[in-house]
Motif scaffolding. Structure first.
Motif, PDB file in Angstrom:
ATOM      1  N   UNK A 155      32.354-147.114  44.952  1.00 39.76           N
ATOM      2  CA  UNK A 155      31.974-145.762  44.530  1.00 39.76           C
ATOM      3  C   UNK A 155      31.083-145.100  45.570  1.00 39.76           C
ATOM      4  N   UNK A 156      30.156-145.851  46.135  1.00 37.05           N
ATOM      5  CA  UNK A 156      29.278-145.295  47.161  1.00 37.05           C
ATOM      6  C   UNK A 156      30.045-144.941  48.430  1.00 37.05           C
ATOM      7  N   UNK A 157      31.097-145.704  48.737  1.00 38.53           N
ATOM      8  CA  UNK A 157      31.933-145.373  49.897  1.00 38.53           C
ATOM      9  C   UNK A 157      32.617-144.031  49.676  1.00 38.53           C
ATOM     10  N   UNK A 158      33.134-143.807  48.464  1.00 34.70           N
ATOM     11  CA  UNK A 158      33.763-142.521  48.157  1.00 34.70           C
ATOM     12  C   UNK A 158      32.747-141.384  48.258  1.00 34.70           C
ATOM     13  N   UNK A 159      31.543-141.626  47.748  1.00 36.59           N
ATOM     14  CA  UNK A 159      30.503-140.591  47.814  1.00 36.59           C
ATOM     15  C   UNK A 159      30.115-140.317  49.259  1.00 36.59           C
ATOM     16  N   UNK A 160      29.965-141.371  50.048  1.00 35.32           N
ATOM     17  CA  UNK A 160      29.587-141.194  51.449  1.00 35.32           C
ATOM     18  C   UNK A 160      30.660-140.437  52.232  1.00 35.32           C
ATOM     19  N   UNK A 161      31.912-140.675  51.903  1.00 34.10           N
ATOM     20  CA  UNK A 161      32.996-139.992  52.624  1.00 34.10           C
ATOM     21  C   UNK A 161      32.952-138.479  52.429  1.00 34.10           C
ATOM     22  N   UNK A 178      38.275-143.361  38.964  1.00 36.28           N
ATOM     23  CA  UNK A 178      36.954-143.133  38.368  1.00 36.28           C
ATOM     24  C   UNK A 178      36.786-143.953  37.095  1.00 36.28           C
ATOM     25  N   UNK A 179      37.833-144.032  36.307  1.00 37.59           N
ATOM     26  CA  UNK A 179      37.780-144.820  35.067  1.00 37.59           C
ATOM     27  C   UNK A 179      37.540-146.295  35.371  1.00 37.59           C
ATOM     28  N   UNK A 180      38.290-146.828  36.327  1.00 39.27           N
ATOM     29  CA  UNK A 180      38.142-148.246  36.664  1.00 39.27           C
ATOM     30  C   UNK A 180      36.773-148.532  37.257  1.00 39.27           C
ATOM     31  N   UNK A 181      36.290-147.683  38.139  1.00 36.30           N
ATOM     32  CA  UNK A 181      34.988-147.901  38.755  1.00 36.30           C
ATOM     33  C   UNK A 181      33.857-147.789  37.742  1.00 36.30           C
ATOM     34  N   UNK A 182      33.999-146.870  36.788  1.00 34.87           N
ATOM     35  CA  UNK A 182      32.942-146.680  35.793  1.00 34.87           C
ATOM     36  C   UNK A 182      32.899-147.820  34.775  1.00 34.87           C
ATOM     37  N   UNK A 183      34.058-148.376  34.462  1.00 33.61           N
ATOM     38  CA  UNK A 183      34.118-149.424  33.451  1.00 33.61           C
ATOM     39  C   UNK A 183      33.922-150.826  34.034  1.00 33.61           C
ATOM     40  N   UNK A 184      34.021-150.966  35.331  1.00 35.25           N
ATOM     41  CA  UNK A 184      33.844-152.276  35.968  1.00 35.25           C
ATOM     42  C   UNK A 184      32.409-152.386  36.487  1.00 35.25           C
ATOM     43  N   UNK A 185      31.621-153.214  35.881  1.00 32.99           N
ATOM     44  CA  UNK A 185      30.200-153.348  36.228  1.00 32.99           C
ATOM     45  C   UNK A 185      30.015-154.494  37.222  1.00 32.99           C
ATOM     46  N   UNK A 186      30.426-154.272  38.457  1.00 36.49           N
ATOM     47  CA  UNK A 186      30.243-155.271  39.508  1.00 36.49           C
ATOM     48  C   UNK A 186      29.668-154.601  40.745  1.00 36.49           C
ATOM     49  N   UNK A 187      29.160-155.432  41.646  1.00 35.70           N
ATOM     50  CA  UNK A 187      28.633-154.903  42.898  1.00 35.70           C
ATOM     51  C   UNK A 187      29.738-154.284  43.740  1.00 35.70           C
TER      52      UNK A 187
END
Length: 280
Positions: A111-117, A96-105
């Motif tokens: 992150x959306x894949x994790x949410x969709x799962x 979560x830390x890496x995904x939140x701090x990395x501003x890339x597509x």
């Protein structure tokens, strides 16, 4: 419109408290009846399920302890629950830390894949999961079921922690970096301690769910008589033609006690953690 009359706000608060108290009592009734019937012999329980026992009888607990092999199953459940929960919190917080701090597509897509799962029901992947576990030879072992629990619970943990990480001031990390702190040191010494409240909430929810889970251990651990969790051993209290409900209820109460102790110890983190992670 904001209500300005203090008396009306006070009345609404009292009514809401009464309603919540009544609902809570109704929710506690099954536990109350389970406890009082766990001290009854079978004949007395069948006579009246709602009455108090005529005398305290601990033989149900002794038999449930023996039939369910409670001491051994307790340690199996404890090991699985502890390592599954700890691993979920650690891996999910780092992700979560890496995904939140990395501003890339790419990070947004991951992150959306994790949410969709999270939307995929377990029963839809149950058979493929067991087949994959068999091919990887990780069934009938604690080392096999723990990573499976990580995969099941990490997506929701990432979803909860991702929003909280965004509320952590970036200046704290930048100051640590200027002092020569490495990324891992910055995360575990500065960021992770700030995530204590939502992480504790996730730990409570995951630990209770894993401790009481029956289906996953049955699918992965079945076939190994030395690895049975408490929910799995409680099945032994029900026979094909007869069931000793008084002993079975005593076994359920025994399995509930560790959950209750853990919940009471950690309950102060629940509301704060849910608010912190859900509204950021």
């Amino acid at each position: 419109m904001i209500e300005n009359d203090p008396s009306k706000r006070g009345t609404k608060g009292i009514v809401a408290t009464i309603i919540l108290a009544v609902v809570s009592l109704f929710m506690l009734l099954p536990i109350f009846f389970a406890v009082i019937n766990s001290f009854k012999p079978y004949s007395e329980m069948m006579t009246s399920f709602i009455s108090f026992p005529s005398k305290i009888d601990l033989s149900n607990y002794a038999k449930a302890w023996k039939v369910a092999n409670y001491q051994k199953s307790f340690w199996v459940s404890l090991v699985i629950t502890a390592f599954s929960t700890i691993g979920t919190i650690i891996f999910a917080s780092m992700a979560a830390y890496k995904l939140a701090r990395t501003k890339t597509k790419l990070s947004n897509a991951l992150f959306m894949i994790f949410v969709f799962s999270m939307t995929i029901p377990f029963h839809a992947i149950m058979i493929p999961l067991v087949q994959l576990a068999n091919r990887m030879h990780i069934t009938q072992s604690i080392q096999g079921i723990i990573p499976i629990y990580w995969g099941m619970y990490i997506p929701f943990a990432i979803f909860m922690l991702h929003g909280f990480v965004k509320s952590v001031p970036l200046e704290l990390e930048e100051a640590a970096m200027l002092e020569g702190s490495s990324p891992f040191h910055t995360f575990f010494k500065i960021v992770f301690p700030l995530m204590k409240t939502p992480a504790a909430t996730l730990a409570i929810l995951d630990a209770l769910a894993i401790w009481n889970d029956f289906l996953m251990p049955m699918l992965i651990l079945s076939g190994n008589p030395n690895l049975k969790t408490i929910p799995m051993t409680q099945v032994n209290l029900f026979g094909q033609y007869t069931s000793e409900w008084n002993v079975a209820i005593a076994g359920l109460v025994l399995g509930l006690i560790p959950c209750l102790i853990f919940f009471l110890f950690m309950q102060k983190n629940i509301v704060g953690g849910l608010i912190a992670g859900a509204v950021k």
